[in-house]
Write a protein that holds these residues in place. Structure first.
Motif, PDB file in Angstrom:
ATOM      1  N   SER A   1       0.790  -1.312   0.156  1.00  0.00           N
ATOM      2  CA  SER A   1      -0.107   0.029   0.075  1.00  0.00           C
ATOM      3  C   SER A   1       0.982   1.422  -0.109  1.00  0.00           C
ATOM      4  O   SER A   1       0.456   2.262  -0.366  1.00  0.00           O
TER       5      SER A   1
ATOM      6  N   GLY B   1       4.175   4.040  -4.782  1.00  0.00           N
ATOM      7  CA  GLY B   1       3.822   5.458  -5.123  1.00  0.00           C
ATOM      8  C   GLY B   1       2.833   4.912  -6.432  1.00  0.00           C
ATOM      9  O   GLY B   1       2.943   3.966  -7.148  1.00  0.00           O
ATOM     10  N   PRO B   2       2.441   6.057  -6.917  1.00  0.00           N
ATOM     11  CA  PRO B   2       1.550   5.993  -8.509  1.00  0.00           C
ATOM     12  C   PRO B   2       2.406   5.241  -9.429  1.00  0.00           C
ATOM     13  O   PRO B   2       1.750   4.347 -10.376  1.00  0.00           O
TER      14      PRO B   2
ATOM     15  N   VAL C   1       2.780   1.313  -8.980  1.00  0.00           N
ATOM     16  CA  VAL C   1       1.465   0.688  -9.093  1.00  0.00           C
ATOM     17  C   VAL C   1       1.065   0.469 -10.496  1.00  0.00           C
ATOM     18  O   VAL C   1       0.871  -0.588 -11.173  1.00  0.00           O
TER      19      VAL C   1
ATOM     20  N   LEU D   1      -6.273   5.494  -1.114  1.00  0.00           N
ATOM     21  CA  LEU D   1      -5.457   4.956  -1.551  1.00  0.00           C
ATOM     22  C   LEU D   1      -5.700   5.283  -3.283  1.00  0.00           C
ATOM     23  O   LEU D   1      -4.636   5.592  -3.936  1.00  0.00           O
TER      24      LEU D   1
ATOM     25  N   ARG E   1      -5.290   8.890  -3.750  1.00  0.00           N
ATOM     26  CA  ARG E   1      -3.540   9.273  -3.967  1.00  0.00           C
ATOM     27  C   ARG E   1      -2.675   8.659  -4.862  1.00  0.00           C
ATOM     28  O   ARG E   1      -1.655   9.295  -5.335  1.00  0.00           O
ATOM     29  N   LYS E   2      -2.952   7.429  -5.339  1.00  0.00           N
ATOM     30  CA  LYS E   2      -2.129   6.482  -6.176  1.00  0.00           C
ATOM     31  C   LYS E   2      -2.388   6.110  -7.417  1.00  0.00           C
ATOM     32  O   LYS E   2      -1.755   5.559  -8.154  1.00  0.00           O
TER      33      LYS E   2
ATOM     34  N   SER F   1      11.226   1.284  -6.132  1.00  0.00           N
ATOM     35  CA  SER F   1       9.638   1.179  -5.603  1.00  0.00           C
ATOM     36  C   SER F   1       9.631   0.463  -4.613  1.00  0.00           C
ATOM     37  O   SER F   1       8.536   0.663  -3.766  1.00  0.00           O
TER      38      SER F   1
END
Length: 592
Positions: A136, A139-140, A143, A161, A164-165, A586
């Protein structure tokens, strides 16, 4: 007082009869075909992880037994029985079918340790859907990268989430058809372009027949980061459940009446294999703490929840060590009988610290994302050599090899028969949880094998008693004036110094000797990073290791960079020291 090299086990050390009591006999009599008979299987010869973990248990005497116990700081505990877990996972499987998501499609989950995450993973597996857990804290960009590599069609996450992401990147994920949201504050969500999971679950039936999956059908896609480039997706199949069951029995010594706590986040392979699947296969009650690490809280949970088997990571152990023994000694752990650790090698100092804090040594074990389950372990009944990762479990054939191939040729190796010779750790292929490929990268997968040997990339040695000792990743080994220096050995000695909490060691280029050893250390509370302490640590290392191996430089850091699974990122220390590209970060704890 000098500590012995071996912690000898006696019958007094065992609270219950161990599942693995005669190593030689068990190894000789073991077969994976026999291990499969401990599971039910599906009609017609199929096999499904979700069915074995949940429905098999719910159909028997464990129906009302607590499977998952969720605790949080400001909320009452929530218990899910095996029977209720079966109903909820069936509802989720029906939700997927109602969306046209079926066998072989890929579902991603990204959330904290909330009930919906566990229900989604198990329900998707029952549906034959391939599951990919994500941290979780991603970051974007990480993902989107993983969803695109895996051609993810469904994402289960929370409303916060998502905002935000995911939301800003949604248009860059063309395969993502459905986003199912959990409202973090309760109630329902109304985010455009998404579906409210609570509403879908409420309207779904709790009757479901597990989709027929074969042992070699894909079940899990776990991403692992390399030093450069994009993350690799390791494919695991439903047959992995056989290894999850066997290793839960042998390496974690799970018994039906255990109260078990795996502290790993489900975004990491340990949090899936041993935080979700293996304990359910054994019918135990698993504690799931929704909060982040807090030493006082962890000790309190171990005591109040009567935890019997605890599986954690070296990072957590070092953080507990940093908080001091007095905090541990303010608690009592009469039910705790077995403590194990994984994520990176456990320094001998940490193994002994377990004896002081809990009256129990901490048992290290070794495996990788690619192996899907524990391969080498220290088990309850057998002596521990602190610093060793133990011996291969029944069904696992390990050896030390020397690579012979030239650049660009298929891998070839020579097996090293003599003890105490360093080489690459290799495993004979054939265990059920072995990864079956890197997604869309068959060439990379083939380079991992020399004939029927899986080449782990880890350097190790095997002693005369059959115990394996980690030396370092092949690309971490330091070459200095003709010496090959394993960073783990140096780090372990540094941690013996009373001021050192963590240590990371790299090779720094040197025009004379090739590389010199540089150490980065973080200190225990109450110690100041001054010149006197630096010289004292250097002197300690030289005394224990000799001038050729000991660090030539020491730098103090408040914390060392590490992955969320607990591994110190030596390559990141080196990149930052030398001003090199940092590669894929990441999985770095706390973000980039």
């Amino acid at each position: 007082m000098e500590r012995p090299d071996v912690i000898r086990k006696t019958p007094h050390d065992l609270r219950v009869p161990p599942n693995l009591s005669s190593y030689g006999d068990e190894c000789r009599g073991f077969s994976w075909d026999l291990a499969r008979q401990a599971l039910s299987g599906l009609p017609g010869g199929g096999l499904n992880i979700g069915f074995e973990a949940v429905d098999r248990q719910a159909a028997g005497a464990l129906r009302d037994h607590i499977a998952l116990r969720f605790v949080a700081r400001h909320a009452p505990a929530l218990d899910l029985s095996y029977g209720e877990l079966a109903r909820q996972t069936s509802r989720f499987a029906n939700v997927l079918q109602g969306l046209g998501v079926g066998k072989g499609d890929c579902l991603f989950v990204m959330a904290g340790r909330i009930p919906e995450l566990y229900i989604a993973v198990l329900g998707a597996l029952k549906n034959g859907t391939v599951v990919t857990p994500m941290f979780s804290a991603f970051g974007p960009e990480p993902v989107a990268t993983r969803i695109n590599i895996g051609a993810g069609q469904v994402l289960v996450t929370t409303d916060l989430l998502y905002q935000r992401k995911v939301k800003a990147m949604r248009g860059q994920m063309p395969t993502l058809r459905h986003v199912l949201l959990v409202a973090e504050e309760g109630g329902i969500t109304n985010e455009p372009g998404t579906l409210d999971l609570a509403t879908l679950m409420l309207n779904a039936s709790d009757g479901f027949s597990t989709v027929e999956t074969k042992p070699d059908d894909p079940a899990l896609l776990h991403f692992t980061s390399g030093t450069t480039g994009t993350p690799k997706g390791a494919i695991h199949v439903h047959d992995a459940v056989v290894a999850h069951h066997a290793t839960g029995r042998f390496a974690l010594d799970l018994h039906p009446d255990d109260r078990y706590w795996c502290t790993a986040d489900p975004g990491w392979v340990t949090g899936t294999s041993y935080g979700i699947i293996a304990p359910l296969l054994h019918g135990v009650t698993s504690l799931i703490d929704r909060e982040e690490f807090d030493a006082e809280r962890w000790y309190t949970l171990l005591q109040q929840e009567s935890i019997t088997v605890w599986y954690t990571a070296p990072t957590a152990i070092r953080m507990l060590m940093k908080s001091g023994l007095e905090l541990a000694r303010r608690h009592r752990f009469p039910d705790l009988r077995f403590v194990a650790s994984v994520g990176e090698p456990l320094n001998p100092e940490a193994v002994w610290w377990g004896m002081e804090a809990f009256g129990l040594p901490i048992h290290d074990n070794w495996w990788q994302t690619e192996t899907g389950g524990i391969m080498i372990a220290n088990t309850p009944a057998f002596d521990i050599k602190p610093g060793s990762m133990g011996r291969p479990l029944p069904g696992i054939a390990a050896c030390i090899v020397e690579r012979l191939e030239a650049e660009g040729e298929p891998p070839r190796v020579r097996v090293i028969e003599a003890p105490d010779v360093e080489g690459e750790l290799a495993l004979k292929a054939g265990w059920p949880s072995m990864f079956r490929g890197y997604l869309n990268n068959e060439a990379r997968y083939r380079r991992c094998f020399a004939g029927d040997l899986y080449l782990t990339g880890d350097l190790a040695r095997r002693d005369a008693d059959g115990y394996y000792w980690f030396v370092g990743r092949a690309d971490d080994v330091i070459k200095s004036a003709g010496h090959l220096i394993g960073p783990f050995e140096v780090e372990s000695v540094l941690m013996e110094h009373p001021a050192v909490a963590e240590a990371g060691v790299i090779g720094k280029p040197d025009p004379v000797v090739g590389e010199v050893v540089k150490a980065f250390v973080s200190l225990k509370d109450g110690h100041a990073p001054d010149e006197a302490l630096r010289l004292d640590i250097l002197a300690h290392a030289r005394k224990r290791l000799g001038a050729a191996v000991a660090p030539k430089e020491i730098a103090f850091l408040p914390v060392l960079p590490r992955t969320r699974s607990g591994k110190i990122m030596r390559r990141l220390l080196k990149a930052r020291e030398l001003g090199l590209p940092e590669g894929d970060i990441s999985t770095l704890e706390g973000g980039a």
